[in-house]
Design a protein around this motif. Structure first.
Motif, PDB file in Angstrom:
ATOM      1  N   PRO A 131       0.827  -1.213   0.000  1.00  0.00           N
ATOM      2  CA  PRO A 131       0.000   0.000   0.000  1.00  0.00           C
ATOM      3  C   PRO A 131       0.860   1.262   0.000  1.00  0.00           C
ATOM      4  CG  PRO A 131      -0.785  -1.582   1.625  1.00  0.00           C
ATOM      5  CD  PRO A 131       0.538  -2.089   1.138  1.00  0.00           C
ATOM      6  N   GLY A 132       0.528   2.195  -0.868  1.00  0.00           N
ATOM      7  CA  GLY A 132       1.202   3.486  -0.915  1.00  0.00           C
ATOM      8  C   GLY A 132       2.593   3.457  -1.500  1.00  0.00           C
ATOM      9  N   SER A 133       2.982   2.357  -2.124  1.00  0.00           N
ATOM     10  CA  SER A 133       4.341   2.267  -2.675  1.00  0.00           C
ATOM     11  C   SER A 133       4.480   3.137  -3.917  1.00  0.00           C
ATOM     12  CB  SER A 133       4.680   0.822  -3.013  1.00  0.00           C
ATOM     13  OG  SER A 133       3.791   0.317  -3.996  1.00  0.00           O
ATOM     14  N   ASP A 134       5.677   3.668  -4.096  1.00  0.00           N
ATOM     15  CA  ASP A 134       5.997   4.459  -5.283  1.00  0.00           C
ATOM     16  C   ASP A 134       6.759   3.573  -6.267  1.00  0.00           C
ATOM     17  OD1 ASP A 134       8.328   6.300  -6.648  1.00  0.00           O
ATOM     18  OD2 ASP A 134       6.369   7.323  -6.525  1.00  0.00           O
ATOM     19  N   ALA A 135       6.240   3.450  -7.480  1.00  0.00           N
ATOM     20  CA  ALA A 135       6.805   2.521  -8.462  1.00  0.00           C
ATOM     21  C   ALA A 135       8.281   2.799  -8.725  1.00  0.00           C
ATOM     22  CB  ALA A 135       6.013   2.590  -9.766  1.00  0.00           C
ATOM     23  N   ARG A 136       8.645   4.073  -8.815  1.00  0.00           N
ATOM     24  CA  ARG A 136      10.044   4.402  -9.109  1.00  0.00           C
ATOM     25  C   ARG A 136      10.963   3.892  -7.997  1.00  0.00           C
ATOM     26  NH1 ARG A 136       6.731   8.463 -10.556  1.00  0.00           N
ATOM     27  NH2 ARG A 136       6.863   9.260 -12.704  1.00  0.00           N
ATOM     28  N   GLU A 137      10.536   4.108  -6.752  1.00  0.00           N
ATOM     29  CA  GLU A 137      11.352   3.664  -5.631  1.00  0.00           C
ATOM     30  C   GLU A 137      11.381   2.145  -5.518  1.00  0.00           C
ATOM     31  OE1 GLU A 137      13.413   5.375  -3.647  1.00  0.00           O
ATOM     32  OE2 GLU A 137      12.985   6.929  -5.143  1.00  0.00           O
ATOM     33  N   VAL A 138      10.283   1.498  -5.877  1.00  0.00           N
ATOM     34  CA  VAL A 138      10.250   0.028  -5.847  1.00  0.00           C
ATOM     35  C   VAL A 138      11.285  -0.540  -6.821  1.00  0.00           C
ATOM     36  CG1 VAL A 138       8.881  -2.012  -6.415  1.00  0.00           C
ATOM     37  CG2 VAL A 138       7.876  -0.176  -5.047  1.00  0.00           C
ATOM     38  N   PHE A 139      11.330  -0.007  -8.017  1.00  0.00           N
ATOM     39  CA  PHE A 139      12.303  -0.493  -9.000  1.00  0.00           C
ATOM     40  C   PHE A 139      13.730  -0.209  -8.528  1.00  0.00           C
ATOM     41  CE2 PHE A 139       8.646  -0.877 -11.671  1.00  0.00           C
ATOM     42  CZ  PHE A 139       8.986  -1.789 -12.660  1.00  0.00           C
ATOM     43  N   ARG A 140      13.944   0.989  -7.962  1.00  0.00           N
ATOM     44  CA  ARG A 140      15.266   1.335  -7.473  1.00  0.00           C
ATOM     45  C   ARG A 140      15.685   0.406  -6.331  1.00  0.00           C
ATOM     46  NH1 ARG A 140      18.331   6.064  -7.247  1.00  0.00           N
ATOM     47  NH2 ARG A 140      16.624   7.273  -8.165  1.00  0.00           N
ATOM     48  N   ASN A 141      14.806   0.225  -5.339  1.00  0.00           N
ATOM     49  CA  ASN A 141      15.155  -0.582  -4.170  1.00  0.00           C
ATOM     50  C   ASN A 141      15.265  -2.070  -4.501  1.00  0.00           C
ATOM     51  OD1 ASN A 141      15.329   1.594  -2.404  1.00  0.00           O
ATOM     52  ND2 ASN A 141      13.160   1.508  -1.863  1.00  0.00           N
ATOM     53  N   THR A 142      14.433  -2.546  -5.427  1.00  0.00           N
ATOM     54  CA  THR A 142      14.523  -3.960  -5.827  1.00  0.00           C
ATOM     55  C   THR A 142      15.902  -4.259  -6.406  1.00  0.00           C
ATOM     56  OG1 THR A 142      12.161  -4.189  -6.246  1.00  0.00           O
ATOM     57  CG2 THR A 142      13.625  -5.717  -7.407  1.00  0.00           C
ATOM     58  N   LEU A 143      16.358  -3.393  -7.274  1.00  0.00           N
ATOM     59  CA  LEU A 143      17.688  -3.609  -7.859  1.00  0.00           C
ATOM     60  C   LEU A 143      18.793  -3.337  -6.849  1.00  0.00           C
ATOM     61  CD1 LEU A 143      18.333  -4.465 -10.821  1.00  0.00           C
ATOM     62  CD2 LEU A 143      15.976  -3.782 -10.441  1.00  0.00           C
ATOM     63  N   ALA A 144      18.574  -2.399  -5.921  1.00  0.00           N
ATOM     64  CA  ALA A 144      19.609  -2.068  -4.949  1.00  0.00           C
ATOM     65  C   ALA A 144      19.870  -3.215  -3.988  1.00  0.00           C
ATOM     66  CB  ALA A 144      19.207  -0.800  -4.174  1.00  0.00           C
ATOM     67  N   PHE A 145      18.804  -3.860  -3.501  1.00  0.00           N
ATOM     68  CA  PHE A 145      18.976  -4.919  -2.510  1.00  0.00           C
ATOM     69  C   PHE A 145      19.007  -6.314  -3.165  1.00  0.00           C
ATOM     70  CE2 PHE A 145      17.431  -1.338  -0.048  1.00  0.00           C
ATOM     71  CZ  PHE A 145      18.257  -1.377   1.056  1.00  0.00           C
ATOM     72  N   THR A 146      17.918  -6.666  -3.829  1.00  0.00           N
ATOM     73  CA  THR A 146      17.890  -7.975  -4.498  1.00  0.00           C
ATOM     74  C   THR A 146      18.900  -8.007  -5.639  1.00  0.00           C
ATOM     75  OG1 THR A 146      15.564  -8.257  -3.936  1.00  0.00           O
ATOM     76  CG2 THR A 146      16.437  -9.625  -5.719  1.00  0.00           C
ATOM     77  N   GLY A 147      18.984  -6.915  -6.385  1.00  0.00           N
ATOM     78  CA  GLY A 147      19.939  -6.873  -7.498  1.00  0.00           C
ATOM     79  C   GLY A 147      21.369  -7.011  -7.036  1.00  0.00           C
ATOM     80  N   ARG A 148      21.667  -6.416  -5.847  1.00  0.00           N
ATOM     81  CA  ARG A 148      23.016  -6.554  -5.312  1.00  0.00           C
ATOM     82  C   ARG A 148      23.344  -8.011  -5.005  1.00  0.00           C
ATOM     83  NH1 ARG A 148      25.759  -7.478  -0.895  1.00  0.00           N
ATOM     84  NH2 ARG A 148      27.761  -6.394  -0.578  1.00  0.00           N
ATOM     85  N   ALA A 149      22.400  -8.691  -4.338  1.00  0.00           N
ATOM     86  CA  ALA A 149      22.618 -10.113  -4.033  1.00  0.00           C
ATOM     87  C   ALA A 149      22.763 -10.926  -5.310  1.00  0.00           C
ATOM     88  CB  ALA A 149      21.466 -10.640  -3.185  1.00  0.00           C
TER      89      ALA A 149
END
Length: 781
Positions: free
Chosen positions: A699-717
């Motif tokens: 709820p209330g998520s911002d798509a731009r930040e979701v893409f950024r954070n997904t790659l930052a954390f999951t993408g890093r792993a």
């Protein structure tokens, strides 16, 4: 699964003890592993081509010889007193080797010629004495090269080389003979001559030594390199030791089970340990990454709760990704036909499942017994939400990639389409080809020796054309011999065929000898009685040529064997010869009066290499089917299955293009890469889609930040996973076998492309198409 992980973390010491005991018990079987480098191992034991080869070898007394080449490129070639004396001395030394029967050695110093005087036959050694004058040397050369039996086999047709052929009684004695030969030749005095050793037994012996050397080298180098790479991921003791424990346990399960099952080590299975290291580390790295990420917002949780929550967050995607890995290797077992490839797939499956089991047990148990500790890679914990600024340089870089992909999604998709189109063009140039000698690098001594002998002699690869008549004595008839003569002439006209050896040639040469070397009599006699007389003389128990004659005809003159020697063992060349002969036999031997069969090493290699296309297609289709079904079930969406399949499909297509443009054929080793790249490469899109789905549905998520954070954390792993897995496969490059080197390069490339497609193309597709299984029912901005 909460109850399961609660149980594991409540009894960590007991879990670690049980896991250690299991690894030690199965690991105890590993020293009992044997090896099998026989070429016959690549074809099923019940295959008709293998049965025919063995039957023909037994019937005609054939063996695959070891060839010792004596090469002299100076004027006169080997026809000078010093070289002839060298041949004689070396022949005697070979005959005295412990595993060699003197009668199983053939050379200028052992063989004889036939003559007829007043109609009476006689035999005389080819080299009764070594000539010292030019006239005597020229006469010897003319006499030897006058026998098609010896020209191109014992002596090069240009006189530049001679060979000493050794017929080993079996595979094991052949290996021992080869090792003794290498020692003998190293101390044998030469001047302007070169001594080389080639032949199937020599190739097999080299492979056996290389398999052992590879195992020692890779078992030492690979764990050290993998440990260093794992240290870089999280820079903690637990982040290094626990993944190594997972690798060790999984390897013990796979290799111990292999040894306990009585399955030997083949060339392709020699890399199982490295592959398990590369793939087995992925699950534990993901769990450790989630473990550290959970510590960024503790909320007063203790160590056990953090470990359980980390496991609960990833257990399902890890299960699916492991199952897709298993699917890739299982495809090789179920879709494969060659035993080495099938066993490679089966026991790597055991290793992958073992890595999953140890990741679900050893990792959570090991983390529980230790106090909470943050990885330096995550720098400082931030209060509130995890931010990309709290990550290291790799995490920040991947966050930037996520933002770029979201904002430039159409440009990214256009670039991806261009890459796919270019890869499709490159893949169209891919061919199927292989040969056992191609497993070695070009500079290897056995490759150089084989090349030298193939250039000077008729060839080291043998094909047998067995002709059978319905009644005894039929092979004495001139019409039957002329048909064999025509078949022989056609065969010699084919590319890469160096020479032939047939019953017709024996009869024609004897007929000419009977008539004082008159060229007009180098022909098939009209009277079968003359033919019988010649063959009875040559095949008599007192004849020194009887054994050689037995190789081409049986004592009832019902079956004959046309021996074809090829200068190439490559599939693309063998296929051309085999198919041409099959067409000729269908046209000229279809009346039923004579039956023909193709047998021998060339025919066997042709048949097992023919299986590559079918085996490859079956395994790739099975892998894609499993990926489609498993990912579709995981996300409960057929679109998800298609997206994951297309992502890894792009990686496989790029690999095909690299092979096609780089001149790397689809062979035994390279045919395995696609299924593995599909099964292992799909791990990346699964984790990306799973995290995007969780983030975008919040709820209330911002798509731009979701893409950024997904790659930052999951993408890093995923970056470190891809890096470690790719480098793990690239460690196969330390192998002496070009087969394993290419295999490692292709899988490493496949992992890299799968990762790039998953962090660039896949997020762009999700951003453009907005599939409901990811976005849910929200209105994306």
């Amino acid at each position: 699964m909460r109850g399961y992980f609660r149980f594991i973390t409540s009894h960590p010491v007991g879990v670690l003890v049980v896991a250690g005991v299991l690894a030690l018990v199965l690991g105890a079987f590993i020293p009992g592993l044997t090896r099998d480098t026989s070429p016959d191992a690549f074809i099923p034991a019940n295959h008709p081509a293998l049965a025919l080869k063995r039957r023909v070898e037994q019937f005609f007394g054939l063996t695959e010889p070891i060839a010792v080449g004596v090469i002299r490129d100076a004027a006169g070639g080997i026809f000078n007193p010093a070289t002839l004396d060298l041949i004689r001395s070396l022949t005697r030394a070979v005959q005295e080797l412990p595993q060699v029967e003197p009668d199983d050695v053939l050379s200028l110093a052992t063989e004889s010629g036939v003559y007829f005087q007043h109609g009476e036959p006689g035999f005389e050694p080819l080299m009764k004495e070594i000539p010292t004058d030019p006239e005597g040397l020229a006469a010897l050369k003319q006499d030897v090269l006058g026998y098609e039996l010896y020209a191109g086999t014992l002596v090069a047709k240009d006189g530049s080389a001679a060979s000493i052929l050794i017929r080993p009684p079996g595979e094991r004695p052949a290996d021992e003979i080869y090792r003794e030969l290498r020692t003998l030749l190293q101390r044998f005095p030469v001047t302007d001559q070169r001594l080389v050793v080639a032949g199937e037994a020599a190739v097999r012996a080299h492979m056996g030594k290389a398999v052992s050397d590879d195992a020692l080298r890779m078992n030492f180098v690979c764990p050290v390199v993998m440990a260093l790479l794992i240290v870089l991921a999280y820079r903690t003791g637990r982040g290094t030791v626990l993944p190594l424990c997972v690798i060790g346990g999984a390897s013990s399960l796979a290799l111990g089970s292999m040894s306990a099952s009585g399955v030997p080590v083949y060339i392709v299975t020699n890399g199982i340990f490295v592959i398990i290291m590369a793939l087995g580390v992925a699950d534990s790295l993901h769990l450790l990454g989630q473990y550290y990420e959970e510590q960024m917002h503790l909320r007063e949780r203790n160590s056990q709760s953090v470990v359980v929550d980390a496991c609960l967050a990833l257990w399902y995607p890890l299960l699916v990704t492991s199952l897709t890995d298993v699917a890739g290797f299982l495809a090789l077992y179920l879709g494969g036909i060659m035993p080495p490839i099938r066993y490679f797939g089966l026991f790597t499956c055991v290793g992958v499942l073992g890595a999953l089991i140890y990741s679900y047990t050893v990792v959570p148990a090991g983390l529980t017994v230790l106090p909470l500790k943050m990885s330096k890679a995550f720098l400082r914990r931030k209060s509130g939400a995890a931010e990309t600024g709290s990550l290291d340089a790799v995490g920040r870089l991947m966050g930037g990639v996520g933002a770029f992909t979201y904002h430039r999604r159409f440009a990214v998709l256009a670039a991806g389409a261009a890459v796919a189109a270019l890869a499709g063009w490159g893949a169209s140039r891919l061919i199927i080809n292989d040969a056992r000698i191609l497993a070695f690098k070009n500079r290897h001594p056995i490759v150089q020796a084989t090349k030298a002998l193939n250039e000077r002699f008729d060839g080291t690869s043998h094909l047998n054309i067995v002709v059978t008549a319905p009644e005894e004595g039929a092979m004495l008839r001139p019409e039957a011999l002329r048909r064999i003569e025509a078949l022989e002439a056609f065969t010699e006209s084919l590319p890469h065929v160096g020479g032939t050896h047939s019953l017709a040639g024996w009869v024609k040469r004897a007929h000419q000898k009977m008539h004082e070397e008159d060229p007009a009599y180098y022909a098939i006699p009209e009277d079968p009685a003359d033919t019988r007389f010649y063959l009875d003389v040559l095949g008599a128990s007192t004849s020194p040529m009887a054994r050689l004659l037995r190789e081409v005809v049986d004592h009832t003159y019902t079956q004959t064997n046309l021996i074809v020697r090829m200068r190439s063992s490559e599939f693309i060349h063998q296929r051309r010869v085999i198919r041409a002969l099959e067409g000729y036999l269908a046209e000229h031997f279809s009346d039923g009066s004579l039956e023909c069969e193709l047998a021998g090493r060339v025919n066997l290699d042709y048949h097992w290499l023919q299986m590559i296309r079918t085996s490859h297609i079956n395994s790739v289709c099975f892998s894609f089917g499993c990926v489609l079904v498993l990912t579709g079930l995981m996300f409960r969406s057929a679109i998800a299955g298609l997206l994951c399949s297309l992502t890894v499909g792009l990686a496989v297509l790029v690999n095909y293009a690299v092979m096609g443009l780089g001149g790397i054929p689809l062979g035994v080793g390279t045919s395995m890469f696609a299924s593995i790249a599909i099964g292992a490469g799909v791990n990346f899109p699964i984790h990306i889609l799973d995290r995007l789905r969780i983030g975008l549905r919040a709820p209330g998520s911002d798509a731009r930040e979701v893409f950024r954070n997904t790659l930052a954390f999951t993408g890093r792993a995923l970056f470190f996973t891809a890096f470690v897995v790719a480098v793990g496969f690239l460690l196969l490059c330390v192998s002496q076998f070009r087969t394993l080197v290419r295999f490692g390069l292709l899988i490493g490339l496949g992992m890299a492309v799968s990762f790039l497609a998953s962090v660039l193309v896949l997020p762009a597709v999700v951003a453009v198409l907005k599939p409901r299984f990811v976005w849910g029912r929200r209105s994306p901005h």
